[in-house]
Enzyme design. Structure first.
Site, PDB file in Angstrom:
ATOM      1  N   ASP A 145     -73.166 -43.360  82.205  1.00  0.00           N
ATOM      2  CA  ASP A 145     -74.104 -42.455  82.873  1.00  0.00           C
ATOM      3  C   ASP A 145     -75.540 -42.926  82.580  1.00  0.00           C
ATOM      4  O   ASP A 145     -75.764 -44.095  82.291  1.00  0.00           O
ATOM      5  CB  ASP A 145     -73.825 -41.029  82.383  1.00  0.00           C
ATOM      6  CG  ASP A 145     -74.140 -39.976  83.430  1.00  0.00           C
ATOM      7  OD1 ASP A 145     -75.034 -40.206  84.260  1.00  0.00           O
ATOM      8  OD2 ASP A 145     -73.509 -38.900  83.395  1.00  0.00           O
ATOM      9  N   ASP A 149     -81.666 -38.914  80.763  1.00  0.00           N
ATOM     10  CA  ASP A 149     -81.750 -38.160  82.012  1.00  0.00           C
ATOM     11  C   ASP A 149     -82.355 -36.780  81.745  1.00  0.00           C
ATOM     12  O   ASP A 149     -82.094 -36.161  80.709  1.00  0.00           O
ATOM     13  CB  ASP A 149     -80.375 -38.014  82.674  1.00  0.00           C
ATOM     14  CG  ASP A 149     -79.984 -39.276  83.463  1.00  0.00           C
ATOM     15  OD1 ASP A 149     -80.713 -40.279  83.403  1.00  0.00           O
ATOM     16  OD2 ASP A 149     -78.930 -39.241  84.138  1.00  0.00           O
ATOM     17  N   ARG A 202     -83.453 -47.033  88.449  1.00  0.00           N
ATOM     18  CA  ARG A 202     -83.941 -45.827  87.772  1.00  0.00           C
ATOM     19  C   ARG A 202     -84.778 -46.148  86.530  1.00  0.00           C
ATOM     20  O   ARG A 202     -84.427 -45.752  85.424  1.00  0.00           O
ATOM     21  CB  ARG A 202     -82.790 -44.884  87.408  1.00  0.00           C
ATOM     22  CG  ARG A 202     -81.986 -44.447  88.612  1.00  0.00           C
ATOM     23  CD  ARG A 202     -80.915 -43.432  88.252  1.00  0.00           C
ATOM     24  NE  ARG A 202     -80.155 -43.030  89.426  1.00  0.00           N
ATOM     25  CZ  ARG A 202     -79.052 -42.299  89.411  1.00  0.00           C
ATOM     26  NH1 ARG A 202     -78.562 -41.865  88.271  1.00  0.00           N
ATOM     27  NH2 ARG A 202     -78.439 -41.983  90.530  1.00  0.00           N
TER      28      ARG A 202
END
Ligand SMILES: *[C@@H]1O[C@H](CO)[C@@H](O)[C@H](O)[C@H]1NC(C)=O
Ligand SMILES: *[C@@H]1O[C@H](CO)[C@@H](O)[C@H](O)[C@H]1NC(C)=O
Ligand SMILES: *[C@@H]1O[C@H](CO)[C@@H](O)[C@H](O)[C@H]1NC(C)=O
Length: 323
Positions: A145, A149, A202
């Site tokens: 993942d 985040d 990202r």
């Protein structure tokens, strides 16, 4: 020369001066973590998990590698500091949920599965500093993942001097493109002096945010680097990119059908915005700014590293064993 452990920890704490914290985590009352509270030193998973989620305020020194078998919650008013270069977390990562005032420094977080390296959700005043995050590029884009985040209207976050490498999706701010009602007006976040290397995308990706992205050094980014969408705004300055495909872009995507709030198939996510502050060096990469926004200044003071010194400063200063 041998130091008694308490002398070492005094030295480590002494280097934790407020002056090292910059960016949005200085706002909203500031971020002090466990300062003024108790101090503990741990070297095993169970003791680590108990320390970071119960007593507060607390500074937790981690001295050895630990393998976590469940996502570990960190409570408000906590500082976690890895000692030396052996504070290595594997297994599952850390979660900051509904908390405030937390500092995480000098940890190596690698190859965690099932969730992010660090998830920051519904939380404020968080400082993620001088850590190293990595996995590998051999398992495909969705095996691991995110590295850091940030979602559910979190706010006043600084991500500084981390080394992010060998990973697909590094850092996503904003979980759901169709939940602007919750997130708009939050996600004030600063990324500075981070080192990103061999990462696909990202670095960071930003929805509904006000993100100040300055003095980061990037090498070998495969896909989108700094990417705003869903009306996210970024102020981008003093960054250096080497051999990176698309350093900066602002276009929206088609929302995946498995998005939690997904509307009809083919729904399109809005573009974001980017403003350029002090000069960046984008190398040979492609820039696609479809909209400039109104985010051109920040409410705190900060000092920019000269563009010509960014690579050397960040490569030497980012990651563990440096504080
Ligand atoms: C959407 O926002 C609401 C608050 O406005 C929140 O309760 C809910 O959890 C959010 N849903 C998702 C999927 O993010
Ligand atoms: C440039 O980046 C690509 C990944 O986008 C990588 O495969 C390649 O090895 C890099 N080249 C150099 C010289 O580092
Ligand atoms: C920028 O992105 C948009 C949306 O994907 C695309 O239509 C446009 O051609 C791109 N511009 C450049 C210069 O690549």
């Amino acid at each position: 020369m041998l130091f008694h452990p308490s002398v070492l920890f005094t030295l480590a704490t002494a280097s934790l001066t407020a002056a090292q914290l910059a960016g949005y985590a200085t706002q909203n009352g500031g971020t002090t973590g466990g300062a003024g509270g108790t101090t503990t030193t741990v070297s095993a998973a169970a003791a680590f998990q108990t320390a970071v989620k119960t007593v507060k305020p607390i500074t937790v020194f981690l001295t050895a590698p630990v393998h976590l078998s469940s996502q570990t919650s960190v409570a408000s008013d906590t500082t976690i500091i890895g000692v030396g270069t052996q504070a290595i977390l594997t297994g599952v990562g850390l979660k900051i949920s509904g908390q405030k005032n937390i500092i995480i420094r000098n940890l190596v977080i690698n190859k965690v599965t099932g969730n992010d390296g660090i998830t920051i959700t519904s939380s404020t005043n968080i400082w993620i500093d001088h850590n190293e995050f990595f996995s590998d590029l051999t398992h495909g884009p969705d095996f691991y993942d995110g590295q850091v985040d940030v979602n559910h209207a979190s706010d006043f976050v600084t991500v500084s001097w981390n080394f992010f490498h060998d990973h697909f999706k590094s850092s996503l701010v904003g979980g759901d493109p169709e939940n602007g009602s919750e997130d708009t007006g939050h996600f004030h976040i600063t990324y500075h002096h981070n080192y990103w290397k061999n990462v696909h995308t990202r670095t960071p990706a930003l929805r509904f945010s006000h993100a100040h992205v300055y003095n980061n050094y990037y090498e070998n980014l495969v896909s989108q680097g700094i990417h705003t969408r869903s009306l996210g705004q970024a102020l981008v300055e003093g960054n250096v990119f080497v051999n990176s495909t698309e350093p900066l872009s602002t276009y929206g995507f088609v929302i995946p059908d498995d998005s939690p709030n997904s509307g009809p198939a083919g729904d399109f996510e809005d573009d974001g915005f980017a403003n350029l502050g002090a000069a960046n060096d984008f190398g040979t990469g492609k820039i696609n700014i479809t909209r400039t926004g109104d985010f051109t200044s920040v409410p705190y003071s900060y000092s920019l590293t000269a563009l010509a010194s960014v690579k050397a400063a960040v490569v030497a200063g980012a990651g563990v064993g440096k504080i």
